[in-house]
Design a protein around this motif. Structure first.
Motif, PDB file in Angstrom:
ATOM      1  N   ILE A 180      37.833  10.581   6.711  1.00  0.00           N
ATOM      2  CA  ILE A 180      39.069  10.894   7.447  1.00  0.00           C
ATOM      3  C   ILE A 180      40.046   9.721   7.329  1.00  0.00           C
ATOM      4  N   HIS A 181      39.538   8.521   7.584  1.00  0.00           N
ATOM      5  CA  HIS A 181      40.384   7.329   7.476  1.00  0.00           C
ATOM      6  C   HIS A 181      40.952   7.201   6.061  1.00  0.00           C
TER       7      HIS A 181
ATOM      8  N   LYS B 163      39.804  18.045  11.095  1.00  0.00           N
ATOM      9  CA  LYS B 163      40.314  16.670  11.075  1.00  0.00           C
ATOM     10  C   LYS B 163      40.783  16.296   9.669  1.00  0.00           C
TER      11      LYS B 163
ATOM     12  N   SER C 224      44.489  15.259   8.474  1.00  0.00           N
ATOM     13  CA  SER C 224      44.643  13.923   7.885  1.00  0.00           C
ATOM     14  C   SER C 224      45.261  13.996   6.492  1.00  0.00           C
TER      15      SER C 224
ATOM     16  N   ASP D  17      35.782   5.919   7.119  1.00  0.00           N
ATOM     17  CA  ASP D  17      35.126   7.182   6.785  1.00  0.00           C
ATOM     18  C   ASP D  17      36.111   8.050   5.993  1.00  0.00           C
TER      19      ASP D  17
ATOM     20  N   GLN E  29      43.845   9.308   5.446  1.00  0.00           N
ATOM     21  CA  GLN E  29      45.033   8.754   6.099  1.00  0.00           C
ATOM     22  C   GLN E  29      45.597   7.573   5.312  1.00  0.00           C
TER      23      GLN E  29
END
Lengths: 214, 291
Positions: free
Chosen positions: B125-126, B174, B178, B123, B129
């Motif tokens: 957020i990932h 978030k 991130s 997603d 990162q």
């Protein structure tokens, strides 16, 4: 329960080319519940096949055709009728079709489409709430699965398409993250909203999967 | 360092606009559009926007770099798994693309390939990162990258008007943690909501570029409200367009008013002009005209 529905008759008709006689197998478990492969549906299928001029050599509704050994035993008990048929039509989910396929040397015609693991809302109405991903985060999402209830399977909160708690793909559908938010708020918990949930490990959903409890 | 990153860090008001890669391989029209974009800091390049298949945004953004424009490459998680996302990002860096807008992506049900398998392996957020890891010199699996690590200026999307606010804002937080360095928002029409949003967002210290969509007619508003996720044109603006003798001019006036209000609230504006790029100077005009 595995939710299934019958393939359209036109699609089944295409499978019948060159097949003059059939043995029918139903499922007394899930497919009976879904009204896709119980006794009644097997009978209706028999009538339809007969109306097309096909011979039905016999039929049986097996208690869970996904049980490989039980299916083998039931097929043996009907050996003669099975032998007489050009093909076996299976009104069960894909797991049932597979059991029959590996325990018989006949051509197998699957009559259903297997859809999902379903909860029952009421008789005849089923909803998918779990997609068997192998990496369950329900304990921190108030028992509501975003991997299943969000059409994008988002693990860290709603997408930009959420409007007034509804999903962008269908305004009648609740946003999974809104449901989780409401559930956790009611319980006075934050859980998943304060932790970044890492990407899924798809090895946990490998195909073909197996489990041996011994 | 990208110009966008420079300007945002020095507190200058930025203006971004957007283009979609062609449905095909001809880019002349797009460069014609881009050449009419005056006063723009960087140009977003959309990624199969609205889930409609188009030319690769990496290729389009690379062409912009070659011609001396600064792109903001949009990358969604809809069409690529984690390996494809990372290799695409490394490819982008090789072409000198630094600005990124990392998105989950519109669902395929909106687009021209509704039968496709939506990926969503990661997603947004990932993906933020992952970008942070790449810039530190290793991939998502922890394997080192050879040579110089890529340089990125990662951004994310925000929806200031989302309801419930708290739920949307949890995801916003978030994204901040991130590693997002800026936000671009969905089209904003409700300035009161934007103000409330900025009151919550400002202390987190990440610059917000607010989206302004150029309205053309009341009919367009109804279409947006029905079909575009996260966009709600309020009734009073629809009425203004309905009553206007020249709706297009009224649309420009509304956009100009919105931009002027945003100047005091956000770090920049993201203009969505949908073919009317030549009106950008009118929208950016600072002398607020009362209608």
């Amino acid at each position: 329960m595995i939710i299934s529905k019958q393939k359209p008759r036109e699609e089944l008709f295409e499978q019948l080319d060159g097949v003059n006689s059939l043995f029918l197998i139903g499922c007394s478990a899930c497919a009976t519940e879904c009204k896709s492969g119980g006794e009644e549906e097997v009978f209706e299928m028999e009538e339809w096949l007969t109306s097309l001029g096909k011979a039905v050599t016999g039929s049986i509704v097996i208690d869970s055709p996904c049980n490989i050994n039980r299916t083998a035993r039931d097929l043996r008990s009907q050996r003669q009728q099975v032998e007489e048929a050009d093909a076996i039509m299976v009104l069960a989910c894909g797991a049932g079709v597979h059991s029959v396929a590996i325990k018989s040397n006949k051509r197998v015609i699957g009559a259903l489409d297997s859809l999902f693991l379903g909860n029952t809302r009421r008789i005849g109405k089923f909803e998918e709430k779990c997609s068997l991903c192998g990496t369950c985060i329900l304990n921190e999402t108030g028992g509501i699965c975003p991997a299943t209830l969000c059409p994008k399977g988002l693990l860290n909160g709603p997408c930009g398409g959420m409007e007034e708690g509804k999903c962008e793909t269908d305004r009648d559908l609740d946003c999974a993250w809104h449901l989780i938010y409401e559930a956790l708020k009611q319980q006075g918990r934050k859980n998943v909203f304060t932790r970044i949930v890492p990407p899924k490990d798809w090895r946990k959903k490998k195909h073909p999967d197996s489990l041996d409890t011994d | 360092m990208s110009r966008l990153s420079d300007r945002l860090s020095s507190g200058q008001f930025v203006v971004t606009a957007e283009i979609a890669p062609p449905k095909g391989i001809g880019v002349e029209e797009i460069f014609d559009t881009v050449s009419r974009m005056e006063g723009i800091t960087a140009i977003n390049v959309t990624d199969n926007q609205g889930a409609n298949m188009r030319m690769s945004p990496v290729a389009m953004a690379a062409l912009l770099v070659r011609e001396g424009y600064e792109p903001v490459l949009q990358i969604t998680c809809r069409d690529r798994n984690r390996m494809a996302l990372q290799s695409e990002l490394l490819g982008a860096a090789q072409f000198g693309i630094e600005n990124l807008l990392l998105l989950s992506g519109d669902h395929p049900c909106f687009g021209d390939h509704p039968e496709t398998r939506p990926v969503f392996d990661l997603d947004s957020i990932h993906l933020l990162q992952v970008v942070a890891k790449l810039t530190e010199g290793h991939d998502m699996a922890g394997k080192p990258l050879s040579g110089e690590p890529p340089r990125f200026f990662p951004g994310a999307a925000a929806v200031p008007e989302a309801d419930p606010f708290e739920l949307m804002f949890q995801k916003y937080q978030k994204k901040v943690s991130s590693g997002t360095r800026f936000f671009q928002t969905q089209a904003v029409f409700n300035l009161k909501k934007l103000e409330n949003f900025m009151t919550a967002a400002r202390p987190l210290g990440v610059p917000v570029i607010a989206g302004v969509l150029l309205l053309k007619s009341a009919g367009m508003c109804h279409f947006l409200n029905r079909n575009i996720p996260g966009v709600t044109v309020p009734e009073h603006l629809i009425e203004r367009l309905e009553k206007a003798s020249r709706p297009r001019e009224e649309g420009v006036a509304i956009a100009r008013e919105t931009v002027n209000a945003i100047r005091g609230l956000c770090s920049g504006v993201h203009l969505m002009t949908l073919g009317q790029e030549k009106r950008i100077p009118d929208i950016l005009e600072n002398n607020h005209i009362e209608w």
